[in-house]
Motif scaffolding. Structure first.
Motif, PDB file in Angstrom:
ATOM      1  N   GLU A 127       0.831  -1.194   0.000  1.00 27.04           N
ATOM      2  CA  GLU A 127       0.000   0.000   0.000  1.00 27.04           C
ATOM      3  C   GLU A 127       0.870   1.250   0.000  1.00 27.04           C
ATOM      4  O   GLU A 127       1.952   1.252   0.579  1.00 27.04           O
ATOM      5  N   THR A 128       0.388   2.297  -0.644  1.00 26.65           N
ATOM      6  CA  THR A 128       1.024   3.611  -0.574  1.00 26.65           C
ATOM      7  C   THR A 128       0.238   4.466   0.406  1.00 26.65           C
ATOM      8  O   THR A 128      -0.981   4.581   0.290  1.00 26.65           O
ATOM      9  N   LYS A 129       0.927   5.039   1.386  1.00 21.27           N
ATOM     10  CA  LYS A 129       0.283   5.869   2.391  1.00 21.27           C
ATOM     11  C   LYS A 129       0.683   7.328   2.183  1.00 21.27           C
ATOM     12  O   LYS A 129       1.867   7.642   2.020  1.00 21.27           O
TER      13      LYS A 129
ATOM     14  N   GLU B 298       5.049  10.710   2.408  1.00 21.78           N
ATOM     15  CA  GLU B 298       4.368   9.627   1.694  1.00 21.78           C
ATOM     16  C   GLU B 298       5.366   8.520   1.379  1.00 21.78           C
ATOM     17  O   GLU B 298       6.509   8.770   0.998  1.00 21.78           O
TER      18      GLU B 298
ATOM     19  N   GLU C 170       5.697   3.893   0.462  1.00 17.81           N
ATOM     20  CA  GLU C 170       5.061   2.639   0.101  1.00 17.81           C
ATOM     21  C   GLU C 170       5.426   1.590   1.152  1.00 17.81           C
ATOM     22  O   GLU C 170       6.566   1.518   1.600  1.00 17.81           O
ATOM     23  N   TYR C 171       4.459   0.763   1.542  1.00 13.41           N
ATOM     24  CA  TYR C 171       4.656  -0.159   2.653  1.00 13.41           C
ATOM     25  C   TYR C 171       4.159  -1.567   2.337  1.00 13.41           C
ATOM     26  O   TYR C 171       3.218  -1.750   1.575  1.00 13.41           O
TER      27      TYR C 171
ATOM     28  N   VAL D 122       2.125  -4.175   4.219  1.00 12.72           N
ATOM     29  CA  VAL D 122       1.193  -4.043   5.346  1.00 12.72           C
ATOM     30  C   VAL D 122       0.801  -5.419   5.869  1.00 12.72           C
ATOM     31  O   VAL D 122       0.271  -6.255   5.133  1.00 12.72           O
TER      32      VAL D 122
ATOM     33  N   MET E 196       3.175  -1.834   9.379  1.00 11.87           N
ATOM     34  CA  MET E 196       3.600  -1.420   8.051  1.00 11.87           C
ATOM     35  C   MET E 196       5.118  -1.286   7.979  1.00 11.87           C
ATOM     36  O   MET E 196       5.720  -0.579   8.788  1.00 11.87           O
TER      37      MET E 196
END
Length: 278
Positions: A133-135, A216, A218-219, A221, A266
């Motif tokens: 996921e991108t946070k 921002e 990317e992780y 998760v 994450m």
């Protein structure tokens, strides 16, 4: 995911190879991709035991082999596993095994603590639900402690809650409590903030709180559930590390879902042309 598990297991292999010597922290970071204190926090979340406790239990398990299969003196075994004295080793040994080194040597019972490996399934048969996921970026306001040991993080929360009410802390954001830790260059200390999500910077500053911005990223998760997390439902933890001059973040968020604590963990990743690396 396979690459991450391989990296984790190689790090454990390296740590076990240093039981009778010292950890080379530069080599450790090259293998794990993390500083020692940051990896320790990740380890404790994934395994439900601290890294220090794991390593101590493994040393005390391996020392049984020296007691039963060699004629080494207890003091020599103690020094081999980096204990300062025979007394310190014997105290730790009896606390773990229930019997002293001399008693085990004479045939008394002892415990075995197996080597840990990260796999696709955790003990108990629960699948690890993992996705990429991108946070978006966000801000955290709270009490910041610098150059501390990781075991001092809980006292940072105590200080935050002694100075501010839940209503004040939830008034400048969405009410999500978060912990933020990032390591210092050149030592094994960390900087740690206990705080809350920020939507209104001015309101947080008027309360006298420090503010940090998480960029921002990317992780990978992980979603896990664990009854032992109940005491920590009020807040999560975020760990930041400096990697290739970019601030990246490990995030743990705790929630209640049908009266069961749910942890979202994450881990920051870099995207390579052929996949992802943690």
């Amino acid at each position: 995911m396979i690459k991450m598990m391989h990296q984790f297991n190689k790090t454990i292999d390296y740590l076990e190879s240093t039981f009778t010597s010292e950890v080379d922290f530069k080599k450790f970071q090259n293998i794990s991709g993390y500083s020692y204190p940051l990896f320790s926090r990740i380890f404790s979340i994934l395994s439900e035991i601290t890294l220090a406790e794991y390593l101590r239990n493994r040393k005390l398990t391996l020392s049984v082999d020296d007691l039963l299969n060699t004629d080494q003196k207890v003091i020599d075994i103690a020094l081999k596993y980096n204990y300062d004295s025979a007394d310190a080793f014997s105290f730790a040994f009896k606390k773990f095994h229930g019997n002293s080194p001399s008693e085990v040597r004479k045939g008394k019972n002892y415990k075995l603590f197996p080597k840990m490996k990260l796999a696709l399934k955790v003990i108990g048969g629960s699948q690890m639900n993992i996705k990429i996921e991108t946070k978006p970026s966000f801000k955290v306001a709270g009490v910041l402690k610098e150059n501390i040991d990781s075991n001092q993080c809980p006292s940072t929360w105590d200080e935050l809650y002694s100075k501010y009410s839940f209503e004040q802390l939830e008034s400048f954001g969405n009410g999500q409590s978060l912990g933020v830790c990032y390591e210092n260059e050149g030592n094994d200390k960390i900087n740690y903030m206990a705080g809350y999500n920020v939507l209104d910077d001015a309101k947080a500053r008027n309360l006298g709180l420090d503010i940090l911005e998480v960029k921002e990223s990317e992780y990978a998760v992980f979603r896990l559930r664990d009854q032992s997390l109940i005491p920590f439902i009020r807040h999560g933890n975020i760990c930041l590390k400096n990697f290739s001059r970019k601030m990246v973040t490990n995030i743990q968020v705790y929630q209640i879902l049908k009266y069961i604590p749910k942890m979202i963990f994450m881990i920051p990743i870099m995207k390579w042309s052929f996949g992802y690396q943690l």
